[in-house]
Design a protein around this motif. Structure first.
Motif, PDB file in Angstrom:
ATOM      1  N   ASN A 150       6.551  -3.067   9.529  1.00  0.00           N
ATOM      2  CA  ASN A 150       6.188  -2.835   8.133  1.00  0.00           C
ATOM      3  C   ASN A 150       6.981  -3.776   7.234  1.00  0.00           C
ATOM      4  O   ASN A 150       8.211  -3.829   7.321  1.00  0.00           O
ATOM      5  CB  ASN A 150       6.474  -1.368   7.765  1.00  0.00           C
ATOM      6  N   GLY A 151       6.258  -4.503   6.364  1.00  0.00           N
ATOM      7  CA  GLY A 151       6.912  -5.414   5.431  1.00  0.00           C
ATOM      8  C   GLY A 151       6.155  -6.731   5.347  1.00  0.00           C
ATOM      9  O   GLY A 151       5.335  -7.036   6.229  1.00  0.00           O
ATOM     10  N   GLY A 152       6.442  -7.507   4.317  1.00  0.00           N
ATOM     11  CA  GLY A 152       5.727  -8.765   4.147  1.00  0.00           C
ATOM     12  C   GLY A 152       6.638  -9.938   3.866  1.00  0.00           C
ATOM     13  O   GLY A 152       6.180 -11.022   3.524  1.00  0.00           O
ATOM     14  N   GLY A 153       7.949  -9.736   4.023  1.00  0.00           N
ATOM     15  CA  GLY A 153       8.917 -10.812   3.797  1.00  0.00           C
ATOM     16  C   GLY A 153       9.197 -11.574   5.082  1.00  0.00           C
ATOM     17  O   GLY A 153       8.581 -11.326   6.128  1.00  0.00           O
ATOM     18  N   ASN A 154      10.133 -12.502   5.018  1.00  0.00           N
ATOM     19  CA  ASN A 154      10.460 -13.300   6.198  1.00  0.00           C
ATOM     20  C   ASN A 154      10.978 -12.451   7.354  1.00  0.00           C
ATOM     21  O   ASN A 154      10.720 -12.748   8.517  1.00  0.00           O
ATOM     22  CB  ASN A 154      11.499 -14.366   5.831  1.00  0.00           C
ATOM     23  N   THR A 155      11.705 -11.390   7.034  1.00  0.00           N
ATOM     24  CA  THR A 155      12.228 -10.543   8.113  1.00  0.00           C
ATOM     25  C   THR A 155      11.078  -9.908   8.887  1.00  0.00           C
ATOM     26  O   THR A 155      11.053  -9.930  10.128  1.00  0.00           O
ATOM     27  CB  THR A 155      13.152  -9.446   7.535  1.00  0.00           C
ATOM     28  N   ARG A 175       1.998  -3.957   2.206  1.00  0.00           N
ATOM     29  CA  ARG A 175       1.377  -3.222   1.103  1.00  0.00           C
ATOM     30  C   ARG A 175       0.488  -4.079   0.203  1.00  0.00           C
ATOM     31  O   ARG A 175      -0.235  -3.549  -0.618  1.00  0.00           O
ATOM     32  CB  ARG A 175       2.447  -2.541   0.262  1.00  0.00           C
ATOM     33  N   ARG A 176       0.578  -5.420   0.338  1.00  0.00           N
ATOM     34  CA  ARG A 176      -0.285  -6.293  -0.467  1.00  0.00           C
ATOM     35  C   ARG A 176      -1.173  -7.125   0.452  1.00  0.00           C
ATOM     36  O   ARG A 176      -1.073  -7.013   1.675  1.00  0.00           O
ATOM     37  CB  ARG A 176       0.576  -7.211  -1.339  1.00  0.00           C
ATOM     38  N   ASP A 177      -1.999  -8.011  -0.141  1.00  0.00           N
ATOM     39  CA  ASP A 177      -2.868  -8.836   0.708  1.00  0.00           C
ATOM     40  C   ASP A 177      -2.307 -10.241   0.913  1.00  0.00           C
ATOM     41  O   ASP A 177      -2.922 -11.067   1.578  1.00  0.00           O
ATOM     42  CB  ASP A 177      -4.303  -8.896   0.153  1.00  0.00           C
ATOM     43  N   THR A 178      -1.147 -10.520   0.325  1.00  0.00           N
ATOM     44  CA  THR A 178      -0.480 -11.797   0.613  1.00  0.00           C
ATOM     45  C   THR A 178       0.970 -11.507   1.001  1.00  0.00           C
ATOM     46  O   THR A 178       1.569 -10.540   0.523  1.00  0.00           O
ATOM     47  CB  THR A 178      -0.477 -12.732  -0.618  1.00  0.00           C
ATOM     48  N   PHE A 179       1.487 -12.376   1.850  1.00  0.00           N
ATOM     49  CA  PHE A 179       2.853 -12.177   2.319  1.00  0.00           C
ATOM     50  C   PHE A 179       3.846 -12.860   1.384  1.00  0.00           C
ATOM     51  O   PHE A 179       3.565 -13.917   0.823  1.00  0.00           O
ATOM     52  CB  PHE A 179       3.025 -12.742   3.726  1.00  0.00           C
ATOM     53  N   ASN A 200      -2.797  -4.508   2.413  1.00  0.00           N
ATOM     54  CA  ASN A 200      -3.052  -3.553   1.320  1.00  0.00           C
ATOM     55  C   ASN A 200      -2.801  -2.122   1.782  1.00  0.00           C
ATOM     56  O   ASN A 200      -3.493  -1.199   1.346  1.00  0.00           O
ATOM     57  CB  ASN A 200      -4.500  -3.676   0.821  1.00  0.00           C
ATOM     58  N   SER A 201      -1.840  -1.937   2.634  1.00  0.00           N
ATOM     59  CA  SER A 201      -1.677  -0.622   3.260  1.00  0.00           C
ATOM     60  C   SER A 201      -0.230  -0.166   3.252  1.00  0.00           C
ATOM     61  O   SER A 201       0.692  -0.982   3.375  1.00  0.00           O
ATOM     62  CB  SER A 201      -2.169  -0.675   4.709  1.00  0.00           C
ATOM     63  N   ILE A 229      -1.532   5.673   7.935  1.00  0.00           N
ATOM     64  CA  ILE A 229      -1.583   4.507   7.046  1.00  0.00           C
ATOM     65  C   ILE A 229      -2.658   4.729   5.996  1.00  0.00           C
ATOM     66  O   ILE A 229      -3.784   5.126   6.331  1.00  0.00           O
ATOM     67  CB  ILE A 229      -1.922   3.232   7.851  1.00  0.00           C
ATOM     68  N   ARG A 230      -2.295   4.465   4.747  1.00  0.00           N
ATOM     69  CA  ARG A 230      -3.281   4.612   3.662  1.00  0.00           C
ATOM     70  C   ARG A 230      -3.612   3.239   3.107  1.00  0.00           C
ATOM     71  O   ARG A 230      -2.704   2.468   2.775  1.00  0.00           O
ATOM     72  CB  ARG A 230      -2.720   5.508   2.550  1.00  0.00           C
ATOM     73  N   ASN A 231      -4.900   2.939   3.049  1.00  0.00           N
ATOM     74  CA  ASN A 231      -5.327   1.690   2.421  1.00  0.00           C
ATOM     75  C   ASN A 231      -5.261   1.856   0.911  1.00  0.00           C
ATOM     76  O   ASN A 231      -5.893   2.753   0.352  1.00  0.00           O
ATOM     77  CB  ASN A 231      -6.762   1.340   2.862  1.00  0.00           C
ATOM     78  N   ARG A 232      -4.476   1.005   0.270  1.00  0.00           N
ATOM     79  CA  ARG A 232      -4.228   1.162  -1.173  1.00  0.00           C
ATOM     80  C   ARG A 232      -5.434   0.762  -2.016  1.00  0.00           C
ATOM     81  O   ARG A 232      -5.494   1.077  -3.195  1.00  0.00           O
ATOM     82  CB  ARG A 232      -3.022   0.306  -1.579  1.00  0.00           C
TER      83      ARG A 232
END
Ligand code: NAP
Length: 320
Positions: A150-155, A175-179, A200-201, A229-232
């Motif tokens: 879970n997450g969208g950063g480099n880690t 949680r978004r559509d771009t990292f 987006n989740s 998981i909930r799609n936002r």
């Protein structure tokens, strides 16, 4: 009495120790857990100028060996506060640890930041039994299994890449559509057959499974079995069976021990600019623990140099 006490032996703290020792100051680093900070659990560092590729462990160990070779001292202890003045010098500082009181002329706070939890029910209980914050530390337990990151950063991107080489399947939930992390990494992940992006989740629940009692106790083994998981965008909620969930949603600082002395912002970061000066002359802040735009290995190391240079100048200027 030490010239400089550095709180934290991560990249910023150890870089500061190297610079301060090379300026001839006596240095004590105080570290709560192990040297290295966050970078020690990063699988691969590929964006540190001048080093093409190195493991986080090797990078941190190199810094550690360099600081100790310069005769910086390192003590493993928990710092619980700092006070202005010490027995030897009313203009110095007393650093309070859980076991002793230490005197110094200047302090560099390089406390870094710790992993941010999701804050879901059962999360703390499932750590080590399906929940992890460190892919390099725990990834081996999930060999040939199904995991989520879970997450969208480099880690998160690096963790997903590392796990994709061990696990049968990796779901990357963001949680978004771009990292937020580097495009080169997300593109490499997108090309892997055993990686699925769930965008987006957000994760809304952790579902445990209860096993047999641990022999000799009335404690039942509990492991993670699935997540909700909930799609936002659509609001749709789905269950996903996973053996492990690696949470990589950023870090948060832990500077409450110093909040009576130095100014801290609403997120808990020590307020200091690129010169690493805090509101208290003689106390400096370096690395991820301070307010800053870019939290990277390079900027942590740079802060080490800047804070140590400033601390040495402070000591020299005040004729101590
Ligand atoms: P980060 O860059 O702050 O990213 C955190 C991610 O978690 C973001 O994508 C964020 O989403 C998401 N997030 C935050 N709170 C969340 C929540 N409550 N629920 C769900 N998602 C949440 O953190 P990081 O990836 O740990 O990286 C920290 C710093 O270290 C960064 O500057 C990074 O570039 C650096 N780093 C460098 C290396 C390297 O140099 N090799 C390796 C790892 C990390 P949003 O995007 O929507 O905000």
């Amino acid at each position: 009495m030490f010239d400089i006490i550095i709180v934290g032996a991560g990249t910023a703290g150890m870089s500061a120790a190297i610079y301060a020792r090379r300026s001839g100051k006596s240095v004590l680093m105080l570290e709560k857990t192990s040297y290295g900070g966050q970078i020690i659990s990063t699988p691969e560092v590929v964006n540190y100028p001048g080093i093409k590729n190195i493991s986080g462990f090797d990078f941190a160990t190199g810094l550690y060996e360099q600081a100790l070779a310069l005769d910086a001292d390192l003590s493993y202890t928990h710092v619980i506060g700092i006070q202005k003045g010490c027995p030897e010098d009313p203009e110095g500082f007393t650093v309070l640890t859980s076991t002793e009181e230490l005197s110094c002329r200047a302090v560099i706070l390089a406390t870094g930041a710790k992993n941010r939890p999701l804050g879901l029910q059962g999360e703390q209980d499932l750590i080590g039994s399906g929940i992890s914050y460190c892919a390099t530390c725990d990834g081996g337990f999930y060999r040939k299994k199904v995991v989520a990151v879970n997450g969208g950063g480099n880690t998160a991107l690096e963790d997903a890449m590392y796990l994709s080489n061990l696990c049968n399947h990796v779901y990357l939930i963001h949680r978004r559509d771009t990292f937020r992390g580097e495009a080169a990494l997300s593109e490499a992940l997108a090309a892997k057959e055993n990686v699925t992006f769930i965008l987006n989740s957000e994760i809304t629940a952790l579902i445990p499974t209860y096993g047999s009692d641990i022999p000799g106790t009335n404690i039942r083994r509990t492991t993670l079995s699935s997540i909700f998981i909930r799609n936002r965008v659509t609001g749709e909620e789905t269950a996903l069976n996973v053996d492990g969930l690696f949470i990589a949603i950023g870090q948060m600082p832990d500077n409450t021990a110093f909040s009576s002395l130095v100014n801290i912002d609403e997120k808990g970061y020590i307020i200091a600019g690129e010169n690493c000066l805090t509101n208290v002359p003689g106390i400096f802040a370096a690395g991820d623990c301070r307010t800053k735009e870019v939290r990277q290995l390079t900027t942590a190391a740079a802060d080490g140099a800047v804070s140590a240079t400033a601390a040495c100048a402070y000591i020299d200027r005040n004729g101590r």
